[in-house]
Every structure is written in structure tokens, then in C-alpha cells.
Design a protein around this motif. Structure first.
Motif, PDB file in Angstrom:
ATOM      1  N   MET A 252      50.516  71.562 -20.645  1.00  0.00           N
ATOM      2  CA  MET A 252      51.359  72.347 -19.741  1.00  0.00           C
ATOM      3  C   MET A 252      50.981  72.058 -18.291  1.00  0.00           C
ATOM      4  O   MET A 252      51.843  71.828 -17.450  1.00  0.00           O
TER       5      MET A 252
ATOM      6  N   ASN B  71      65.516  71.818 -20.022  1.00  0.00           N
ATOM      7  CA  ASN B  71      64.456  71.481 -20.978  1.00  0.00           C
ATOM      8  C   ASN B  71      63.418  72.574 -21.135  1.00  0.00           C
ATOM      9  O   ASN B  71      62.630  72.546 -22.083  1.00  0.00           O
ATOM     10  N   SER B  72      63.397  73.544 -20.185  1.00  0.00           N
ATOM     11  CA  SER B  72      62.373  74.575 -20.295  1.00  0.00           C
ATOM     12  C   SER B  72      62.779  75.713 -21.226  1.00  0.00           C
ATOM     13  O   SER B  72      61.945  76.551 -21.570  1.00  0.00           O
ATOM     14  N   PHE B  73      64.053  75.741 -21.650  1.00  0.00           N
ATOM     15  CA  PHE B  73      64.472  76.808 -22.570  1.00  0.00           C
ATOM     16  C   PHE B  73      63.741  76.631 -23.889  1.00  0.00           C
ATOM     17  O   PHE B  73      63.731  75.558 -24.470  1.00  0.00           O
TER      18      PHE B  73
ATOM     19  N   LYS C 114      54.806  68.921 -28.422  1.00  0.00           N
ATOM     20  CA  LYS C 114      54.083  69.024 -27.156  1.00  0.00           C
ATOM     21  C   LYS C 114      53.287  67.766 -26.848  1.00  0.00           C
ATOM     22  O   LYS C 114      52.824  67.599 -25.724  1.00  0.00           O
TER      23      LYS C 114
ATOM     24  N   ILE D 236      55.852  68.998 -22.084  1.00  0.00           N
ATOM     25  CA  ILE D 236      56.386  70.339 -22.305  1.00  0.00           C
ATOM     26  C   ILE D 236      57.905  70.315 -22.126  1.00  0.00           C
ATOM     27  O   ILE D 236      58.652  70.954 -22.866  1.00  0.00           O
ATOM     28  N   LEU D 237      58.372  69.556 -21.121  1.00  0.00           N
ATOM     29  CA  LEU D 237      59.810  69.559 -20.834  1.00  0.00           C
ATOM     30  C   LEU D 237      60.441  68.324 -21.469  1.00  0.00           C
ATOM     31  O   LEU D 237      60.768  67.354 -20.806  1.00  0.00           O
ATOM     32  N   VAL D 238      60.592  68.367 -22.796  1.00  0.00           N
ATOM     33  CA  VAL D 238      61.157  67.204 -23.496  1.00  0.00           C
ATOM     34  C   VAL D 238      62.660  67.393 -23.653  1.00  0.00           C
ATOM     35  O   VAL D 238      63.145  68.514 -23.734  1.00  0.00           O
ATOM     36  N   PRO D 239      63.410  66.286 -23.715  1.00  0.00           N
ATOM     37  CA  PRO D 239      64.866  66.421 -23.847  1.00  0.00           C
ATOM     38  C   PRO D 239      65.273  66.905 -25.245  1.00  0.00           C
ATOM     39  O   PRO D 239      64.481  66.858 -26.183  1.00  0.00           O
ATOM     40  N   GLN D 240      66.530  67.363 -25.335  1.00  0.00           N
ATOM     41  CA  GLN D 240      67.058  67.889 -26.589  1.00  0.00           C
ATOM     42  C   GLN D 240      66.952  66.892 -27.726  1.00  0.00           C
ATOM     43  O   GLN D 240      66.720  67.262 -28.883  1.00  0.00           O
TER      44      GLN D 240
ATOM     45  N   THR E 231      60.528  76.995 -24.239  1.00  0.00           N
ATOM     46  CA  THR E 231      59.118  76.637 -24.038  1.00  0.00           C
ATOM     47  C   THR E 231      58.420  77.798 -23.327  1.00  0.00           C
ATOM     48  O   THR E 231      59.031  78.802 -23.007  1.00  0.00           O
ATOM     49  N   ASP E 232      57.113  77.602 -23.046  1.00  0.00           N
ATOM     50  CA  ASP E 232      56.352  78.670 -22.398  1.00  0.00           C
ATOM     51  C   ASP E 232      56.549  78.718 -20.884  1.00  0.00           C
ATOM     52  O   ASP E 232      55.938  79.540 -20.210  1.00  0.00           O
ATOM     53  N   LEU E 233      57.373  77.819 -20.362  1.00  0.00           N
ATOM     54  CA  LEU E 233      57.539  77.779 -18.911  1.00  0.00           C
ATOM     55  C   LEU E 233      58.569  78.827 -18.504  1.00  0.00           C
ATOM     56  O   LEU E 233      59.742  78.749 -18.865  1.00  0.00           O
TER      57      LEU E 233
ATOM     58  N   LYS F 290      63.825  67.055 -29.677  1.00  0.00           N
ATOM     59  CA  LYS F 290      63.781  68.242 -30.543  1.00  0.00           C
ATOM     60  C   LYS F 290      64.646  68.013 -31.777  1.00  0.00           C
ATOM     61  O   LYS F 290      64.295  68.426 -32.883  1.00  0.00           O
TER      62      LYS F 290
END
Lengths: 221, 349
Positions: free
Chosen positions: B173, B223-225, A157, A161-165, B227-229, A168
Motif C-alpha cells: 500500500m 481502481n481504488s473501489f 495485491k 493496490i490500484l490494479v485495473p479491472q 480496496t483499502d484506499l 481482477k
């Protein structure tokens, strides 16, 4: 009697040697896996930087004081070997953090635990050792935590929040590296132990050989 | 009739940008760069391109991060030259291009403040194209409403705060949501501005911006899969100026995994190829890579027409892709991962 002892000792020596070789082979495999995982992790980070922008995956994204998520426990076994095992601390709820933080400070010195830093995601390898050294002092110095900070946050984080694969994937590579490191450390102490035993056995063998030779001579006289 | 009067105000700059476009790296240049074994070799090869002595003039250690910063500096110099000579409406158009960088800078400053990073540390890392006067104060704001009313109300980003104001504390967030909402408002505003300009500008820019809107919707969803979104939260972040609006966006808001997103993409021929399973020889291209490829294709089309503003936008985006390519090659060289070095996207074949 002595002949039997000599035979037993030879068999034991063979067994120890084979075990030593097996351990060495396992160590080589694990080391190769560790190297490839680390390379993979760094490369996935480079790919993440390609998609997100170079300045969005860099040293700026993490705080200068970091809480570890993984602890390494070292336990000395009866046979002199040291067993290293990693323990991942559970995600705590925000209101528990304040109480827990203080209790961690209290039981810390009594535990046989060595605090290991969670691998920070930076793009400057030389800084990593420096970071580890400087953040070592952090937990002892600050017992009071801000209530709106969540120190048990997933490091992913830090980068959004919207990080690419790929980011990960990098995180999972580095997580595996942590666990593998503990296994390698355990294996290394076991190998040192085996080598010691092997040396001892080889020292004892000529003595046994001499004793059995003199006894045989006495019998034939 | 734009052809008759365009050159009066903007002819010099269009000529300039087309000249700069001729300096974009070719396949041969990329081939040479990919053969390098060290960053110093790459520096040598870059000297024979339009980049010239860009890297030689610095005394700092040659790292990938430095290469990236220098490439960015180069682009900023070129853009400033264009912007300082621009007359309206081109000046407004060029300003619109800078707003996306401003949004990224605002979010970078906010997240820097969350990590207790000193403003003096974060400011140099911000994109120079998105600089504005009140940047240093951004880290002080605790909620989006405070950010708007105290700091950003006098900046060009103020009109994009319509839907982004809220009183929740700015954490990771909220910063991400703020970024997406500001960008959505910006993209929609830019799209309607290009539409109002009409002519060739509308014909080249609107497809590009529609593609950008749809790309953001897909990437945010994927990308939101995990996550808390949630789906409902995400749908507020999707820009509505794309082809996916409105049915595609509704379907995306309900998607729970990659397969469902692929099913949505299959309804649109342009996006079906992006989500199709790759051939084994093409290597493991990520979704973002495929979108970048498509973006490059759309941007190169802008240069086929004259007397419009699309060339300026496309030039900036293509130069950015070139920077990404060079940095990618540099990373492969330093990490000795030569097998993946050809994953860059060539621009003009």
C-alpha cells in the motif's frame, strides 16, 4: 424367477448405461467450461499487461515461496468413489498467523488433505509445474514465520493496490477454475466407477441368460 | 521569435525526431501483423519496417516478453541519441521525460525487495530510460523517509519527495501511495516547467500534461473501489495541474462507485465521451483503452506545429503506444484470440 432376475438385470444395465452417458456429457460440458475459463483468465492478464506495462505483471511480482489459499480434500466414499472438495482458508489476522502456522504443520499429516497451490499469476506456463513442485516443500521447511509478513494476502495485491479491472477479472476466472477442477476430478472418478459397474453388469448378464435358457429347456422337457 | 533561433540549438534534433516519426507503423503494417499466425511470422514482417533486424539478432527463444524488451531497447537507443545531442533547455525537457520511468523503477525495486527478490533479478527488468546510479540500493530502504534521505536525495527525484516522506513501513500500500505522490509532484513540476518555456511548447505540452493529470485522477479513483484506499487518502494522490482541479477532484474524492465517477466526467465535455456507454460493435474497450486513444489523438497534434519541444515528448509516447500495439497483437497471436486482435490503436491514419 430367473426371467424376472434377467429382466431386472437388463433394466439395471440400461439405467447404468444412461447414467454413464449423462456423466460423460456433464464431464464434456465442465471440461469445455474449464478450458474457456483458463483462456479467459490468460487473456484478461494480457489485457492487464497492456494497461499496466508488460514488466508489471510477470514472474517478478510474486515471491519464490507462496502459501496456498485453497486446500483440496479428498474423501473416499463407501461406493469406492473419491470426492474432491476445495476449501478456501479464511483471511487470518496478523497476530494469529504465528500460532496458526505451527498448528497447521502439526495436524497436516493426520488430515486427509492434499495441499494444492494457489494458481500463481505468471506469464510462463511451463514454469507453473516447476513452481508447484518446488513450493510443495516450502511449508514443511519453514515453521518460523516473520511477524511482519502476512502470508494470507490476496494475491491480487502482489501487482499493486490500484490494479485495473482486467486483472481482477483474471483472478476471478482462475478462482472458478480451481473449484471446477475439483468438480471435474470428482466426476472423473465417478465415471470410472460407473464404467466398472457397467462392465460387471455386462459380464453378469450372459451368465444369467444362460441359466435362464437352461432352466427353460428343463421346463419344456 | 522562437522560430528564428530554435534551429540554432535544436533544429538538428527536431529534424531527427520527425524522421523517426516517419517510421511509425502504418495501417498496412498493422494489417500484415494481424494476419500472422506465429511470432516468427511477425518477426518477418517487422523486418520490413524501421525495426529491421531487431528481433533476428537475438538467440533467445522468441516470446512476447522478448518482443517487448527488444521494442523497449529500440526506443531507448533512439532516445539516447536525442538526449546525448541535446542542449539546454531541451536537455532539461528530455530529462523530465525520464523521471516518470525512474519513479516506476523505484517502486519496482521496492516491491521486488518486499518479495525477497534478488536485486540482480529485478534490475534488468527496470526501464532503461529511468536508470540512475543509486538503483541497486533502493531495495534496502524500509520507509519513504529512509529512501529519500539515504538513497534518493542525490538523484533527480529528490525534489518530488516534498509530500511523499513518511515514516510508515514500506509495504504494498505504501509503495503504491509513494508512486502516486511522486508522480503527482513530478507532473506538476513538468507542467510548470513547460508553462515557463512558453510559446508553442506550452501550447502543445500543457494540454497533454493536463490530460495526463486528469487521467490519473480518474484511474486512481476507479481502481481504488474495493480496496483499502479511502476517498480522503486518494485525494492526496490527485495531481492538481489538470482541468479537474479543484471542483472535479473534490467530487472524485467523494465518489463511491463507477456511476458517480461517470457523473463527474459528464461535467467535462472532453471526458464525457470517454465515459459514455460504448456502441455494441466497438467491442469491450476498457476505460484504460479509451484514455490511451485520447492520448494518441492529443500527441499526434504536436507534429502540426514546428519549433517546439512537444514533438519529442509526443514521439516517445506514440512509440510506446506502438510497442503496446505490437505486444497486444503478439499476445493475440500466441493465445489464438484472433477476434480481439484489432483492439490496438492506430496512430497516424
Amino acid at each position: 424367477m430367473v426371467v424376472l432376475e434377467l429382466e431386472e438385470s437388463s433394466l439395471l444395465l440400461d439405467e447404468k448405461l444412461l447414467r454413464f452417458m449423462d456423466q460423460l456429457e456433464l464431464l464434456e460440458e465442465k471440461r469445455a467450461a474449464l478450458n474457456s475459463l483458463i483462456e479467459q483468465g490468460w487473456f484478461s492478464m494480457a489485457k492487464a499487461r497492456y494497461s499496466m506495462g508488460n514488466k508489471r505483471v510477470s514472474a517478478l511480482q510474486y515471491a519464490s515461496e507462496i502459501e496456498p489459499l485453497v486446500c483440496v480434500h479428498a474423501r473416499t466414499l463407501d461406493n469406492g468413489e473419491v470426492d474432491f472438495c476445495t476449501e478456501r482458508s479464511k483471511q487470518k489476522a496478523r497476530d494469529e498467523v504465528g500460532k496458526e502456522a505451527r498448528s497447521i504443520e502439526d495436524i497436516g499429516p493426520q488430515e486427509e488433505g492434499v495441499r494444492r497451490r494457489n494458481k500463481p499469476k505468471n506469464n510462463i506456463p511451463e514454469k507453473k509445474e516447476g513452481e508447484e513442485a518446488s513450493s510443495e516443500k516450502a511449508p514443511e521447511v519453514t515453521p518460523i514465520r516473520k511477524s511482519d509478513q502476512n502470508p494470507q494476502q490476496d494475491p491480487l495485491k502482489w501487482f499493486g493496490i490500484l490494479v485495473p479491472q482486467t486483472l481482477k477479472q483474471a483472478q476471478s476466472s482462475f478462482t472458478q477454475v480451481i473449484e471446477l477442477s475439483a468438480e471435474i476430478a470428482t466426476l472423473q472418478t465417478a465415471i470410472l466407477n460407473s464404467r466398472q459397474e457397467l462392465k460387471q453388469c455386462r459380464k453378469d448378464k450372459p451368465i444369467l441368460q444362460e441359466v435362464s435358457a437352461t432352466r427353460l429347456e428343463k421346463l419344456t422337457d | 521569435m522562437a522560430e528564428l533561433s530554435f534551429n540554432k540549438d535544436h533544429g538538428y534534433l527536431e529534424g531527427l525526431v520527425r524522421g523517426m516519426k516517419a517510421g511509425i507503423l502504418t495501417d498496412t503494417d498493422y494489417h500484415n501483423l494481424a494476419q500472422c499466425d506465429t511470432l516468427d511470422d511477425m518477426k518477418l514482417h517487422l523486418q520490413s519496417t524501421d525495426y529491421g533486424k531487431m528481433l533476428s539478432s537475438s538467440e533467445e527463444d522468441l516470446t512476447v516478453s522478448l518482443v517487448d524488451s527488444k521494442l523497449r531497447e529500440n526506443l531507448v537507443t533512439e532516445f539516447s541519441c536525442l538526449r546525448s545531442n541535446a542542449l539546454p533547455p531541451l536537455s532539461t525537457f528530455l530529462d523530465y521525460i525520464t523521471y516518470s520511468y525512474m519513479i516506476d523503477n523505484v517502486v519496482m525495486l521496492i516491491t521486488g525487495a518486499l518479495k525477497q527478490r534478488d536485486v540482480a533479478e529485478v534490475l534488468p527488468r527496470c526501464h532503461p530510460l529511468g536508470a540512475f546510479d543509486q538503483m541497486a540500493a533502493v531495495g534496502i530502504a524500509r520507509t519513504p523517509t529512509e529512501l529519500y534521505s539515504a538513497i534518493l536525495v542525490d538523484t533527480p527525484l529528490a525534489p518530488f519527495f516534498q509530500e511523499a516522506v513518511s515514516d510508515t513501513n514500506l509495504d504494498e500500500m505504501e509503495a503504491e501511495i509513494l508512486r502516486s505522490k511522486l508522480f503527482k509532484a513530478y507532473l506538476e513540476s513538468f507542467h510548470s516547467f513547460c508553462k515557463s518555456l512558453g510559446g508553442a511548447t506550452r501550447d502543445t505540452m500543457c494540454p497533454v500534461l493536463e490530460f495526463e493529470a486528469d487521467r490519473r485522477a480518474f484511474i486512481i479513483t476507479v481502481n481504488s473501489f474495493g480496496t483499502d484506499l479511502s476517498g480522503a487518502d486518494r485525494s492526496a494522490l490527485y495531481p492538481s495541474c489538470g482541468k479537474l482541479y479543484p471542483e472535479g477532484l473534490q467530487l472524485l474524492a467523494r465518489a463511491e462507485d463507477h456511476e458517480q465517477v461517470k457523473a463527474v466526467a459528464d461535467c467535462y465535455p472532453g471526458y464525457k465521451i470517454i465515459f459514455d456507454d460504448p456502441e455494441p460493435e466497438s467491442g469491450c474497450k476498457t476505460l484504460e483503452d479509451r484514455f490511451f486513444e485520447q492520448e494518441v489523438k492529443l500527441n499526434t497534434l504536436a507534429f502540426l506545429q514546428q519549433f517546439h519541444f512537444g514533438v519529442f515528448y509526443s514521439y516517445i509516447k506514440l512509440k510506446e503506444q506502438e510497442s503496446r500495439n505490437i505486444v497486444w497483437i503478439a499476445e493475440c497471436v500466441t493465445q489464438r484470440q484472433k477476434s480481439k486482435i484489432h483492439n490496438y490503436i492506430p496512430i497516424f491514419k
